[in-house]
Design a protein around this motif. Structure first.
Motif, PDB file in Angstrom:
ATOM      1  N   GLU A 731       0.834  -1.208   0.000  1.00 34.90           N
ATOM      2  CA  GLU A 731       0.000   0.000   0.000  1.00 34.90           C
ATOM      3  C   GLU A 731       0.866   1.255   0.000  1.00 34.90           C
ATOM      4  O   GLU A 731       0.559   2.240  -0.680  1.00 34.90           O
ATOM      5  CB  GLU A 731      -0.905  -0.013   1.232  1.00 34.90           C
ATOM      6  CG  GLU A 731      -1.956  -1.113   1.195  1.00 34.90           C
ATOM      7  CD  GLU A 731      -2.602  -1.365   2.547  1.00 34.90           C
ATOM      8  OE1 GLU A 731      -3.719  -1.906   2.573  1.00 34.90           O
ATOM      9  OE2 GLU A 731      -1.974  -1.063   3.580  1.00 34.90           O
ATOM     10  N   PHE A 732       1.945   1.212   0.767  1.00 33.46           N
ATOM     11  CA  PHE A 732       2.859   2.348   0.837  1.00 33.46           C
ATOM     12  C   PHE A 732       3.418   2.663  -0.561  1.00 33.46           C
ATOM     13  O   PHE A 732       3.448   3.813  -1.000  1.00 33.46           O
ATOM     14  CB  PHE A 732       3.992   2.005   1.813  1.00 33.46           C
ATOM     15  CG  PHE A 732       4.945   3.132   2.081  1.00 33.46           C
ATOM     16  CD1 PHE A 732       4.602   4.157   2.943  1.00 33.46           C
ATOM     17  CD2 PHE A 732       6.190   3.164   1.476  1.00 33.46           C
ATOM     18  CE1 PHE A 732       5.491   5.201   3.206  1.00 33.46           C
ATOM     19  CE2 PHE A 732       7.078   4.197   1.726  1.00 33.46           C
ATOM     20  CZ  PHE A 732       6.733   5.221   2.593  1.00 33.46           C
ATOM     21  N   GLY A 733       3.816   1.610  -1.270  1.00 35.22           N
ATOM     22  CA  GLY A 733       4.365   1.787  -2.616  1.00 35.22           C
ATOM     23  C   GLY A 733       3.317   2.347  -3.568  1.00 35.22           C
ATOM     24  O   GLY A 733       3.591   3.258  -4.358  1.00 35.22           O
ATOM     25  N   ARG A 734       2.086   1.837  -3.476  1.00 32.03           N
ATOM     26  CA  ARG A 734       1.023   2.308  -4.363  1.00 32.03           C
ATOM     27  C   ARG A 734       0.736   3.790  -4.160  1.00 32.03           C
ATOM     28  O   ARG A 734       0.532   4.544  -5.094  1.00 32.03           O
ATOM     29  CB  ARG A 734      -0.264   1.518  -4.089  1.00 32.03           C
ATOM     30  CG  ARG A 734      -0.298   0.229  -4.829  1.00 32.03           C
ATOM     31  CD  ARG A 734      -1.753  -0.200  -4.987  1.00 32.03           C
ATOM     32  NE  ARG A 734      -1.784  -1.623  -5.138  1.00 32.03           N
ATOM     33  CZ  ARG A 734      -2.647  -2.449  -4.589  1.00 32.03           C
ATOM     34  NH1 ARG A 734      -3.591  -1.968  -3.825  1.00 32.03           N
ATOM     35  NH2 ARG A 734      -2.586  -3.733  -4.786  1.00 32.03           N
ATOM     36  N   ILE A 739       1.216   9.558  -6.039  1.00 31.93           N
ATOM     37  CA  ILE A 739       1.670  10.948  -5.847  1.00 31.93           C
ATOM     38  C   ILE A 739       2.625  11.355  -6.972  1.00 31.93           C
ATOM     39  O   ILE A 739       2.472  12.407  -7.596  1.00 31.93           O
ATOM     40  CB  ILE A 739       2.385  11.088  -4.474  1.00 31.93           C
ATOM     41  CG1 ILE A 739       1.408  10.797  -3.335  1.00 31.93           C
ATOM     42  CG2 ILE A 739       2.989  12.481  -4.325  1.00 31.93           C
ATOM     43  CD1 ILE A 739       2.070  10.684  -1.971  1.00 31.93           C
ATOM     44  N   PHE A 740       3.616  10.505  -7.240  1.00 30.26           N
ATOM     45  CA  PHE A 740       4.625  10.848  -8.246  1.00 30.26           C
ATOM     46  C   PHE A 740       3.976  11.022  -9.627  1.00 30.26           C
ATOM     47  O   PHE A 740       4.300  11.943 -10.370  1.00 30.26           O
ATOM     48  CB  PHE A 740       5.719   9.762  -8.329  1.00 30.26           C
ATOM     49  CG  PHE A 740       6.473   9.554  -7.035  1.00 30.26           C
ATOM     50  CD1 PHE A 740       6.492  10.542  -6.054  1.00 30.26           C
ATOM     51  CD2 PHE A 740       7.176   8.381  -6.790  1.00 30.26           C
ATOM     52  CE1 PHE A 740       7.184  10.352  -4.860  1.00 30.26           C
ATOM     53  CE2 PHE A 740       7.861   8.182  -5.606  1.00 30.26           C
ATOM     54  CZ  PHE A 740       7.852   9.164  -4.634  1.00 30.26           C
ATOM     55  N   ARG A 790       3.161   9.195   7.473  1.00 31.89           N
ATOM     56  CA  ARG A 790       2.974  10.451   6.720  1.00 31.89           C
ATOM     57  C   ARG A 790       4.332  11.139   6.571  1.00 31.89           C
ATOM     58  O   ARG A 790       4.682  11.621   5.485  1.00 31.89           O
ATOM     59  CB  ARG A 790       1.993  11.341   7.474  1.00 31.89           C
ATOM     60  CG  ARG A 790       1.762  12.679   6.820  1.00 31.89           C
ATOM     61  CD  ARG A 790       0.757  13.531   7.600  1.00 31.89           C
ATOM     62  NE  ARG A 790       0.817  14.905   7.153  1.00 31.89           N
ATOM     63  CZ  ARG A 790       1.667  15.814   7.622  1.00 31.89           C
ATOM     64  NH1 ARG A 790       2.529  15.476   8.573  1.00 31.89           N
ATOM     65  NH2 ARG A 790       1.672  17.051   7.157  1.00 31.89           N
ATOM     66  N   ASN A 791       5.115  11.162   7.650  1.00 28.10           N
ATOM     67  CA  ASN A 791       6.451  11.774   7.570  1.00 28.10           C
ATOM     68  C   ASN A 791       7.331  11.036   6.569  1.00 28.10           C
ATOM     69  O   ASN A 791       8.072  11.654   5.816  1.00 28.10           O
ATOM     70  CB  ASN A 791       7.125  11.761   8.950  1.00 28.10           C
ATOM     71  CG  ASN A 791       6.454  12.753   9.884  1.00 28.10           C
ATOM     72  OD1 ASN A 791       5.738  13.646   9.427  1.00 28.10           O
ATOM     73  ND2 ASN A 791       6.659  12.589  11.181  1.00 28.10           N
ATOM     74  N   HIS A 792       7.226   9.702   6.557  1.00 30.17           N
ATOM     75  CA  HIS A 792       8.025   8.936   5.598  1.00 30.17           C
ATOM     76  C   HIS A 792       7.624   9.263   4.161  1.00 30.17           C
ATOM     77  O   HIS A 792       8.469   9.365   3.274  1.00 30.17           O
ATOM     78  CB  HIS A 792       7.847   7.422   5.833  1.00 30.17           C
ATOM     79  CG  HIS A 792       8.567   6.953   7.056  1.00 30.17           C
ATOM     80  ND1 HIS A 792       8.333   5.729   7.629  1.00 30.17           N
ATOM     81  CD2 HIS A 792       9.503   7.535   7.816  1.00 30.17           C
ATOM     82  CE1 HIS A 792       9.104   5.575   8.691  1.00 30.17           C
ATOM     83  NE2 HIS A 792       9.823   6.671   8.818  1.00 30.17           N
ATOM     84  N   ILE A 793       6.325   9.421   3.944  1.00 26.60           N
ATOM     85  CA  ILE A 793       5.839   9.731   2.588  1.00 26.60           C
ATOM     86  C   ILE A 793       6.350  11.110   2.162  1.00 26.60           C
ATOM     87  O   ILE A 793       6.858  11.279   1.046  1.00 26.60           O
ATOM     88  CB  ILE A 793       4.291   9.676   2.552  1.00 26.60           C
ATOM     89  CG1 ILE A 793       3.839   8.223   2.745  1.00 26.60           C
ATOM     90  CG2 ILE A 793       3.740  10.254   1.257  1.00 26.60           C
ATOM     91  CD1 ILE A 793       2.408   8.081   3.183  1.00 26.60           C
ATOM     92  N   GLY A 872      11.095   0.294  -1.498  1.00 25.73           N
ATOM     93  CA  GLY A 872      11.854  -0.434  -0.469  1.00 25.73           C
ATOM     94  C   GLY A 872      13.333  -0.129  -0.514  1.00 25.73           C
ATOM     95  O   GLY A 872      13.766   0.967  -0.916  1.00 25.73           O
ATOM     96  N   SER A 873      14.121  -1.153  -0.134  1.00 25.12           N
ATOM     97  CA  SER A 873      15.561  -0.967  -0.011  1.00 25.12           C
ATOM     98  C   SER A 873      16.287  -1.381  -1.293  1.00 25.12           C
ATOM     99  O   SER A 873      15.889  -2.353  -1.952  1.00 25.12           O
ATOM    100  CB  SER A 873      16.056  -1.827   1.160  1.00 25.12           C
ATOM    101  OG  SER A 873      17.436  -2.044   1.041  1.00 25.12           O
ATOM    102  N   PRO A 874      17.396  -0.691  -1.674  1.00 27.57           N
ATOM    103  CA  PRO A 874      18.169  -1.075  -2.869  1.00 27.57           C
ATOM    104  C   PRO A 874      18.799  -2.459  -2.722  1.00 27.57           C
ATOM    105  O   PRO A 874      19.244  -3.041  -3.705  1.00 27.57           O
ATOM    106  CB  PRO A 874      19.268  -0.008  -2.948  1.00 27.57           C
ATOM    107  CG  PRO A 874      18.850   1.084  -2.040  1.00 27.57           C
ATOM    108  CD  PRO A 874      17.933   0.503  -1.032  1.00 27.57           C
TER     109      PRO A 874
END
Ligand code: SF4
Length: 1006
Positions: A731-734, A739-740, A790-793, A872-874
């Protein structure tokens, strides 16, 4: 007949038409004795069964009606004590620290009942009688508060009923009934005031009936056996086997136990399993019924913050009836409904249910119309049924939430919660048997009893605990023995049925005669002091319970006739330790054998082998027992038994064969070889579109691919409650993608390039708008979790824009979120296409690819770059590997796809760079660019598709991608699976030529 029954029979014979009032310890016991008399050929008329309490009630019932008083129930009594504790006890006082605890309330209730039963008034609790002055004062205050609460609520308890009745008969007022002959068994342990009450009520009409002398039980029974078993369940099995082997009809048998909590559920379950009809003297706990389980599940759901797993269990257990909410005639299927709850991704929280279910229903609807995202779709074959189930669950949840009261600040009035639970039982509990019907009525009655309580608000978990306790202690369907039924009872109430065979269970030393745990509020030595000053009444001494239990068992034995079997469990199976017989059994042994010197060794050597799960005599309760016994006798390795079992149970045989094959060095159909696939799974042949996600999954572990994409098996999507997380990774990725895309579409429409100083405010506004929308769709567990994400986004947005400003100096962002070959996917990008692209693999081979490209940038006139956003992470991408054996292949496939999509629009273009962009908190704007190597791509794809053509789906040979795999429980875990396939790949004895394409794939190093 025992002595009491004989006496009653004699009295009934000599006073045939007189009214006779048999005063029994309980009505159930009285009825059993009276029925035993009839069965023995002594019919009676005009005989009434009463107890001291029912007689007292008869004496004053008109007064109660006149004064508008009601009888206190057990649940109400506990609630009054609870309220008295809140009102009367200070936090810093003697009982202050425990005043909120349910266990304390139960103990106080028992103490107050003892005091009231012995007529110990609050005022008589003088400080010098108790060890602590403060304790005496607080107990006095509590007892006073309880008295007042009774009066305020117009309630009377048993002690008050008896007090009033005694006062009335003492006053020689006319009381009813005065007629009739009162028959009192001599064994009846009456208190002095109860005896006085009866004497005053009955006068010269009181007749005492002799009973068997407990000290002289031995001559009465014809046979006494002592037996043992491995665990309590086997004690019961032992009884059932005995009935079967000796041909004893069930209605000649009574089973008594020493501990209801252990034996009652076991007897209930086993008798149901073997279809033995039973009557239960104490009734059965209401939680054995569907409404009982439903209400407990409902309370679990509430106390777990509306945890969707609790709701799924409730629905999956088929203890609620969804049709009652939806009005549909056909049930939508409990498992399907439970799956709907899982797919909705509710997780927890009252406010998440409706919004998540609505989102799921929208998704189902879109899918029915050929739209929707490429996300998992369970139940492909039954979309309509799934939609019906989703609607039914929504209707059910909506109604359920409407009747469920909400707490405020973690507190709730008990009567509100109880009312909600009562409505839940009435509206939704499933009733499918007579027991269910009785239980539903009893539960509604119990829960509505709380309605008269005050509005005092208590902690929500505490209120739930109170209701759970009340439900758990409720029994229904208490019955006297019936023809065709085994009779089951506690030994204190047992032995009155006059049946020929009695089994007494639970006589191990840890269970019988029990321990004399004292009342922690009023200790025995304090009770003794009080008893000295309130003579002749007395408070019971709880430390003397073991002696009383011994007395009760001897009295029980004395009234038995026929054969008696006493048993104990000699092994605690849960803790795997030995258990010993109760000392009373040794006493019995010595008495029946006239061998006073016998010790435990003698007793054990004289007792037959313990009964276990495997019968040692040829008496089997079911097929399992038969086969277990056969296997034990023949030995597990013996061909004869094993072959017979495997012949009779072909599925067991196939399972055993599969295990042997997997353990061998051969690559077999049990290791993931679909031998008869005839190439139909190969996308080069079937031309069915395949996505890069699927291809990467195949490269990571062909076996997992087989389960997920060919067999269509979905792992259960359990939303484990994590109060620190609002959106999961997907969900975070979606949300970030959303937004982008919105920003980039906006600014490129104005022919602008990303510019932090110019676009940051707008990007923030877009982000807040998206966050708001998602917050409505997925309500967060708490404000802290929401604020953190929200801060992470916002941090990811900042990283994105800053990096894009630099990145776009050399390129022009051109297309965003470009689907191809995805039906129903909307896109404003002109190169998006409903059709998949055909990827040429040379030598006349190719396949259809579908997917969704996050971002396409233009560099110069006909050069393009393809980017995939990763939140996510590289570390998920190995930079130095181009394709990583196909496990990282998307960048190469999308590069090809873009060139084809451009060509469809008659645009010239070549993709010169493709890779991954990590703007999330773990990536901090890192970009990974991958080399383009057409030859390697074709080689890897050919090897992978060869697996599909040949139907080869082995386990992954290394554990690189096993850590988060959902199929560990199927492949038996990476360690075993990796080792098995490596052994089969390397086997020299078995060539395993089918594994050749896989060997080639594993050998790739690019
Ligand atoms: S745990 Fe590893 S070997 Fe087992 S199925 Fe998953 S990826 Fe394959």
């Amino acid at each position: 007949m025992n002595r009491l029954a004989e006496e009653l029979a004699r009295f009934c014979d000599t006073h045939r038409l007189d009214e006779k009032i048999f005063v029994a310890p309980s009505r159930a016991i009285g009825h059993q004795v009276a029925e035993a008399v009839v069965r023995a050929g002594h019919p009676w008329v005009n005989l009434r069964i009463e107890t001291v309490h029912t007689l007292a009630l008869r004496v004053i019932e008109a007064d109660l009606v006149r004064e508008g008083l009601k009888i206190l129930s057990r649940a109400q009594g506990l609630a009054l004590v609870e309220q008295a504790c809140f009102k009367a006890l200070q936090r810093e006082g003697y009982f202050g620290k425990v005043r909120d605890q349910v266990g304390f309330h139960q103990t106080v209730k028992a103490t107050i009942e003892d005091m009231r039963g012995a007529a110990v008034s609050p005022g008589s609790l003088r400080v010098e009688l108790l060890d602590h002055d403060q304790k005496a004062r607080e107990l006095r205050v509590l007892a006073d508060a309880y008295d007042r609460a009774l009066a305020e609520n117009h309630l009377v308890d048993e002690a008050e009923i008896f007090r009033r009745a005694l006062k009335k008969v003492r006053g020689r007022e006319r009381v009813a009934p005065r007629e009739g002959l009162y028959l009192l068994p001599d064994c009846f342990d009456l208190s002095p005031s109860e005896r006085e009450f009866l004497q005053r009520l009955a006068g010269h009409r009181l007749h005492v009936l002799a009973v068997d002398d407990p000290s002289d039980w031995k001559p009465a029974v014809s046979a006494v056996r002592i037996s043992r078993a491995l665990g309590e369940e086997n004690e019961i099995r032992g009884v059932f086997r005995r009935l079967l082997s000796d041909g004893i009809e069930v209605d000649r048998v009574e089973i008594l136990y020493t501990e209801a909590a252990t034996y009652l559920p076991l007897i209930y379950e086993l008798s149901a399993q073997y279809e033995m009809p039973c009557t239960y003297g104490e009734g059965v706990p209401v939680v054995f019924s569907r409404p009982g389980q439903a209400v407990l599940g409902y309370l679990d759901w509430l106390v777990g913050d509306y945890d969707a797993r609790a709701m799924r269990r409730l629905i999956g257990a088929e203890v609620v009836d969804l049709r009652k909410a939806t009005g549909e005639k056909e049930p939508s299927g409990a498992m399907r409904a439970a799956r709907v709850l899982r797919d909705a991704g509710i997780g927890w929280g009252r406010e998440r249910y409706i919004s998540r279910l609505d989102a799921l229903i929208r998704f189902y609807r879109d899918r029915q119309h050929g739209k929707g995202e490429d996300r998992k779709t369970l139940d492909h074959e039954f979309p309509e049924k799934q939609m019906i189930a989703a609607r039914a669950v929504r209707a059910f949840v909506q109604e359920l939430l409407a009747v469920t009261p909400e707490d405020s600040d973690g507190k709730i009035a008990l009567h509100e919660l109880a009312h909600g639970a009562a409505v839940f039982v009435e509206k939704f509990a499933r009733v499918a048997s007579e027991l269910d019907g009785t239980a539903a009525m009893a539960l509604q009655g119990l829960l509505e009893e709380f309605s008269s309580l005050s509005d005092t608000r208590i902690g929500f978990p505490q209120a739930i605990k109170r209701l759970r306790g009340a439900v758990r202690s409720t029994h229904v369907e208490a019955k006297t023995p019936e023809p065709g039924h085994l009779h089951i009872s506690d030994y204190r109430m047992g032995g009155y049925s006059g049946r020929e065979f009695t089994f007494i269970l639970g006589l191990d030393e840890s269970r019988y005669p029990g321990v004399g745990l004292q009342d922690p509020i009023l200790l025995d030595h304090e009770r003794r002091r009080i008893n000295r000053v309130i003579t002749p009444r007395h408070l019971p001494l709880l430390g003397e319970r073991p002696q009383e239990n011994q007395k009760a068992l001897k009295a029980c034995l004395a009234r038995l006739r026929g054969s008696v079997t006493m048993s104990y469990s000699c092994r605690n199976l849960l803790e795997d330790r030995e258990q010993f017989p109760a000392p009373f059994l040794l006493e019995i042994y010595r008495a029946i054998h006239g061998f006073p010197e016998a010790n435990y060794r003698t007793l054990l050597s004289a007792t037959e082998r313990p009964a276990g799960f495997i019968p040692f005599q040829a008496t089997y309760l079911d097929e399992s027992e038969f086969w277990l016994e056969r296997l034990k006798e023949k030995g597990r390795q013996s061909g004869a038994a094993s072959t017979t079992v495997r012949t009779i149970y072909p599925w067991l045989d196939r399972g055993g064969h599969a295990e042997e094959e997997r353990a061998s060095a051969r690559f077999t159909i049990f290791d993931g070889w679909v031998r008869d696939s005839d190439g139909e799974l190969d996308p080069r042949l079937n031309q069915r579109p395949i996505s890069s996600t699927q291809i990467e999954a195949l490269a990571r572990c062909p076996f997992a691919y087989l389960l997920r994409y060919i067999l269509g098996i979905e792992p259960p999507d359990d939303y484990a409650r994590d109060p620190t997380v609002w959106l999961d990774a997907l969900e975070f990725g979606r949300l970030l993608h959303e937004i982008f895309r919105t920003l980039m579409v906006e600014i490129t429409a104005r022919h602008e390039k990303p510019d932090f100083s110019r676009h940051w405010d707008r990007l923030q506004a877009i982000a807040e708008e998206c966050i708001g929308r998602w917050r409505h769709r997925v309500p967060p567990p708490n404000t802290a979790a929401f604020a953190t994400q929200r801060n992470h986004i916002l941090a990811a947005c900042r990283t994105f824009l800053k990096d894009e400003e630099i990145h776009c100096q050399g390129v022009m962002p051109r297309y965003f979120e470009v689907p191809f070959g995805v039906s129903g996917a909307d896109s404003m990008a002109p190169i998006a296409s409903q059709d998949p692209v055909s990827i040429d693999l040379g030598k006349g081979e190719g396949f259809m690819l579908r997917g969704r490209i996050d971002r396409i940038d233009q560099r110069g006139e006909d050069e393009y770059e393809v980017w995939d956003y990763k939140s996510g992470s590289p570390r998920s991408v190995i930079e130095e590997k181009t394709l990583n054996r196909g496990r990282q292949i998307q960048h190469a496939l999308y590069a090809r796809a873009v060139e084809i999509l451009l060509a469809r629009l008659q645009l010239k273009g070549r993709v010169t760079r493709s890779g991954y962009f990590f703007p999330g908190p773990k990536g901090e704007g890192h970009r990974v660019v991958k080399e383009q190597d057409a030859g390697a791509l074709e080689r890897v794809l050919s090897a992978l598709f060869h697996l599909l053509r040949e139907g080869i789906f082995p386990y992954a040979p290394d554990s690189d991608f096993c850590r988060f795999c959902d199929w560990q429980c199927v492949c038996e875990g990476p360690q075993k699976a990796n080792e098995r396939i490596r052994r089969k790949l390397e086997s020299r004895t078995q060539k395993n030529t089918a594994l050749e394409p896989f060997r080639r794939l594993v050998a790739f190093d690019d």
